[in-house]
Each structure stands twice: as structure tokens, then as C-alpha cells.
Design a protein around this motif. Sequence first.
Motif, mmCIF file in Angstrom:
data_model
loop_
_atom_site.group_PDB
_atom_site.id
_atom_site.type_symbol
_atom_site.label_atom_id
_atom_site.label_comp_id
_atom_site.label_asym_id
_atom_site.label_seq_id
_atom_site.Cartn_x
_atom_site.Cartn_y
_atom_site.Cartn_z
ATOM 1 N N PRO A 254 9.259 -3.076 4.147
ATOM 2 C CA PRO A 254 9.362 -1.612 4.194
ATOM 3 C C PRO A 254 8.254 -1.031 5.079
ATOM 4 N N ALA A 256 5.598 1.858 6.253
ATOM 5 C CA ALA A 256 4.705 2.728 5.496
ATOM 6 C C ALA A 256 5.264 4.140 5.425
ATOM 7 N N ARG A 260 -1.644 6.961 7.563
ATOM 8 C CA ARG A 260 -2.879 6.196 7.432
ATOM 9 C C ARG A 260 -4.131 7.041 7.663
ATOM 10 N N ILE A 265 -10.447 5.440 1.778
ATOM 11 C CA ILE A 265 -10.811 4.494 0.711
ATOM 12 C C ILE A 265 -12.308 4.587 0.460
ATOM 13 N N LYS B 91 6.072 -4.092 -15.404
ATOM 14 C CA LYS B 91 5.816 -2.830 -14.719
ATOM 15 C C LYS B 91 5.744 -1.717 -15.765
ATOM 16 N N ALA B 175 -11.681 -2.647 -1.465
ATOM 17 C CA ALA B 175 -11.587 -1.712 -0.329
ATOM 18 C C ALA B 175 -11.073 -2.440 0.910
ATOM 19 N N PHE B 178 -7.329 -3.194 0.466
ATOM 20 C CA PHE B 178 -6.529 -1.975 0.645
ATOM 21 C C PHE B 178 -6.400 -1.667 2.140
ATOM 22 N N GLN B 179 -7.518 -1.786 2.857
ATOM 23 C CA GLN B 179 -7.493 -1.501 4.290
ATOM 24 C C GLN B 179 -6.514 -2.440 5.000
ATOM 25 N N LEU B 182 -3.069 -1.369 4.591
ATOM 26 C CA LEU B 182 -2.752 -0.227 5.463
ATOM 27 C C LEU B 182 -2.515 -0.693 6.895
ATOM 28 N N ASN B 188 2.172 -3.281 4.147
ATOM 29 C CA ASN B 188 2.258 -1.847 3.839
ATOM 30 C C ASN B 188 2.927 -1.563 2.499
ATOM 31 N N TRP B 189 3.996 -2.312 2.244
ATOM 32 C CA TRP B 189 4.801 -2.041 1.038
ATOM 33 C C TRP B 189 4.011 -2.214 -0.248
ATOM 34 N N PHE B 191 0.934 -1.157 -0.634
ATOM 35 C CA PHE B 191 -0.052 -0.097 -0.784
ATOM 36 C C PHE B 191 0.562 1.128 -1.438
ATOM 37 N N LEU B 196 -5.296 4.244 -5.284
ATOM 38 C CA LEU B 196 -6.570 4.908 -4.955
ATOM 39 C C LEU B 196 -7.072 5.733 -6.137
ATOM 40 N N ARG B 199 -8.630 3.365 -8.399
ATOM 41 C CA ARG B 199 -9.916 2.917 -7.843
ATOM 42 C C ARG B 199 -11.041 3.891 -8.192
ATOM 43 N N LYS B 200 -10.693 5.184 -8.234
ATOM 44 C CA LYS B 200 -11.693 6.212 -8.568
ATOM 45 C C LYS B 200 -12.259 6.005 -9.972
#
Lengths: 266, 266
Positions: A254, A256, A260, A265, B91, B175, B178-179, B182, B188-189, B191, B196, B199-200
Motif C-alpha cells: 500500500p 503511504a 511525510r 518523530i 488486534k 524513532a 519509524f523513520q 516512512l 509504509n503500510w 506506519f 506516534l 510514542r508520546k
Amino acid sequence: MHEHQCTPGKSLRLDSTSTKAKAFRDDRESTEREFEKLRAELIELQRKLYAEGKHKLLVVLQAMDAGGKDGTIRTVLRGVNPQGVHVESFKKPTEEELAHDYLWRIHRSVPRAGMIGVFNRSHYEDVLIVRVEKLVSKSVWKSRFDQINEFEHMLSETGTKLLKFYLHISKQEQAERFQSRLDDPRKNWKFSTEDLQKRKKWDDYMEAYEDAINLCTTEWAPWHVIPSDQKWYRNFAICRIIVEALGELDPQFPTATIDRSQVQID
Amino acid sequence: MHEHQCTPGKSLRLDSTSTKAKAFRDDRESTEREFEKLRAELIELQRKLYAEGKHKLLVVLQAMDAGGKDGTIRTVLRGVNPQGVHVESFKKPTEEELAHDYLWRIHRSVPRAGMIGVFNRSHYEDVLIVRVEKLVSKSVWKSRFDQINEFEHMLSETGTKLLKFYLHISKQEQAERFQSRLDDPRKNWKFSTEDLQKRKKWDDYMEAYEDAINLCTTEWAPWHVIPSDQKWYRNFAICRIIVEALGELDPQFPTATIDRSQVQID
């Protein structure tokens, strides 16, 4: 369309269909090399199928005892991410399963989107062993061919690609495999004297298989009759058909949906 | 007992537990070679486990997002016969699942005899995300630690070997992963901006994980905290623990119950 794929309306005779690889491939080594390439393609296609989560693939395996169902699963799917494959082995129905219609347990087990489902035996047992062993009346099993076609039609229309394989071995090959199950301590557990009883009804089973194959070969879910005396050919042939089917579904990672540049992050 | 295995009653702090391989192994190449040997052992042990049909193995994987649950399954179980492995990815619960107690969907999915079950996320989410996101009251999630221990005790006493793994990565490593999700179109799929948000709340999650690990490390089902910043070490460490556990179960191909001399294959 494949050399082993059956054609709707065109009757097939199993005793005039070869169980031998040599009729199709004479070079084992090059076939095994091709198989390894196909396996790599399968692993890659499955990753995309799973990531996309759109299509469902259902592989149905049927065969006489020692026909190679387990070996096919182990060898063709070796290396495929087990998270994306669910193998369901249908055994003698439980009391609860028997209390429902014969497609109930089957329907519960069809693959979800993104998954490859593998049926080791299937609803076809309900027109095979059930017929030969006379577990239901003739009028009951006869009505099942249309029911199965309609069930598979619904699955197909709702996004499931069906691939049905009959692993075709000779009676002589079965004898040799039974013998090896008796001789090899690692294989003893697979041998059952019950299998010898079924072997005595070989011709009845062939007749039942012929009907299952001929009456349930449809445009949406044709049978494939795979010459399976040689495991190296069987693995290659089945893998090739699966890879081609997945190739036609053409699954994609898929793209994105997020911008971006907007993602931070921390 | 393993260097990464937790001890009942001995409290563990995640922020003083290394996420780095280097603390345990400094030679990546030799570790990867050992991993390949372990994989071969795993494949062989699984064949016996399945043939014997006696023991059940349940592997529970928990981690922060991008912690490597999917990669672990793909890499450690690569080559294991998919017929003997069932991966369940838990899930967000469905409406039907939410209408039952939180262990209902878990119990339905435990492995049958002879199988390796893998839980990609598990009942532990019910004391992790459910706690951090305040989906139930404190008194409810607090009561779950004992309930989980008792549930796992029953599983253990009835023949299931439990192996629970927390894949421990640093916030910095998350991090970077995740990058890469991206940046890499193939990833991508995976992410999600929701990740995020989680993550906070990293520290809240670490606290919840610490409680889950400390309060649910029992004699019958201890947690393993696996340093997972380096995938090559994570794969090796998890595979080794699984292989050792299977080795202790010591599955055997069943011996023949039939008298070979009495068997006549016609």
C-alpha cells in the motif's frame, strides 16, 4: 491456462491421466532449480498479499493417503511467513461439526483478507470418503456437487481466489510410500491400518474423485490434477500455479496515505 | 535458566535493562552462524512435536510498536512447517470479543496438542494499552494480573509450555524504525500516526510493561526480556530459548504400534 488445469464440461479420466513427471519434464535438476526460483517469488508475493490485505487465496489439497499433501505444504510453503498462512487440516468431523451442515466448519476456516489459507483435505471429503464408505445416502452426496459449486461461487465473487489440487499418484506408488512408512521409524506415525482398508477400495475412490473433479470444475474454481509420483515435479507444478495466480492478483505494498513532511518523530 | 529470563519475586527495571546486543554478544557473524544452526534444530524439533501430538507450545510476543514482533515471527520461524504453527495476531477487539471477558478470545486461540502457537500481541494488551489509554478503571486492570497468572497456571498444568517474550527496544531505536517505515515504500503500510500518539506516552508504557513483567513472572510462565535493538541478536536469543524449551520437552516420533510382519500391502 495450465496443462494440469481441468476444463469445465470436459470430462477427465484419471486412469488415462499420467501420474508421472516424465510426461511433462524430463530434467529433474533444472526443474528443481526453477522450483527454487518460484519459491523465492512466492515468498515475495505473499509479503505483498499480506501487506495489501485485500485478496484471499485458498489452496485446497486432496489426495489418496500418502499422496503428498503434508509434504507439499512443508516444501512449497517453506520460507513463507507463517503469520500470513493458515493451514487447516480437516479430520473426522467432531460431534459439534456433524450437528451442522458439512460446509459449516469449512466456511469458518476460509482465509481472511491478505491471508493464504491451505486446506489439508476439505469439503470434498464429503463427496469422497463419505460416498465410498456410504456414510450418507446417494441422494445426499449427489446434491452436494451443486452445493459446493455454489458455495465456491460465492467465495470467488466475494474476493477469494480458489486453487484446488488433486495430487495424482499411482496405486503402485502408494504401496511404495506405505512400505516406507513401515520401514522408516520417522514415518511410522503416519501409517495406519485404516489406510489399507481404503486402499482396497482404490477403484471406488478413483470413481469418486473423477466425479468430484468433473462435476466441480467450474470457471471460478477449476481443479488441477497434478502428476505426483515424483515429489520434485509435484512441488514445482503446484508452486508454479500458485505463483501465477498470485501474480495475476498482482498485490502491491500500500502506498503511504500520510504526508511525510508533516510527520514529526520526537 | 537464561540470562534474559525473569525471576519470580525479583523486580526488574526496564530503564536499567539493556536493549543492546553488545552487552551479551560482540560478534555478530558468529551469532548469526549459531542462529542458523538453532533454526535447523527448531525445524527438526517441530517435526517431532507435531508427529508426537502430545505437547503444546505457546510463544507470546509483546513489544512497543516497531519492536520487531512481525520480524521475529518471519525470521525465527522461517522454514518451520506452516502446518504445525498457528500465528494469531490480536488486534483491537471486535464487538463480539468485547462482549465477553478479555481472556475469551485468547483461550479460543491456544495451541492444540502437537502445535506451536504464536501470539502476536496477547492478553497482556489488557494490562498495557488498556491501562495506559484508560479504557477500563484501575481496579479492573489491577485485578487482571492475578487472573492472568491463574489462567496461565491452568494452561501450564494442562500441558502447555508458555514462553513469553518482551522485545525490548530503546526509544531512539523506535524513532529510527519509524523513520525507515516512512522512507521505505515497502514499509509504509506499517506506519500509523496512531503509533506516534503511543510514542508520546513511552514512559507510561514502560511502567505498564514493568508491572506486567514483574507481576506476571511466575515459576510456570516467566517473562523473557530480550535486548532487541539489534535484530540479529534478538532472533538468536529468542530462537535459542525456544529450542531449549522444546529440547526439554524432548518430543519423539511415535513408535509403531503395529506388527510389520502382519501388514500386507496388496
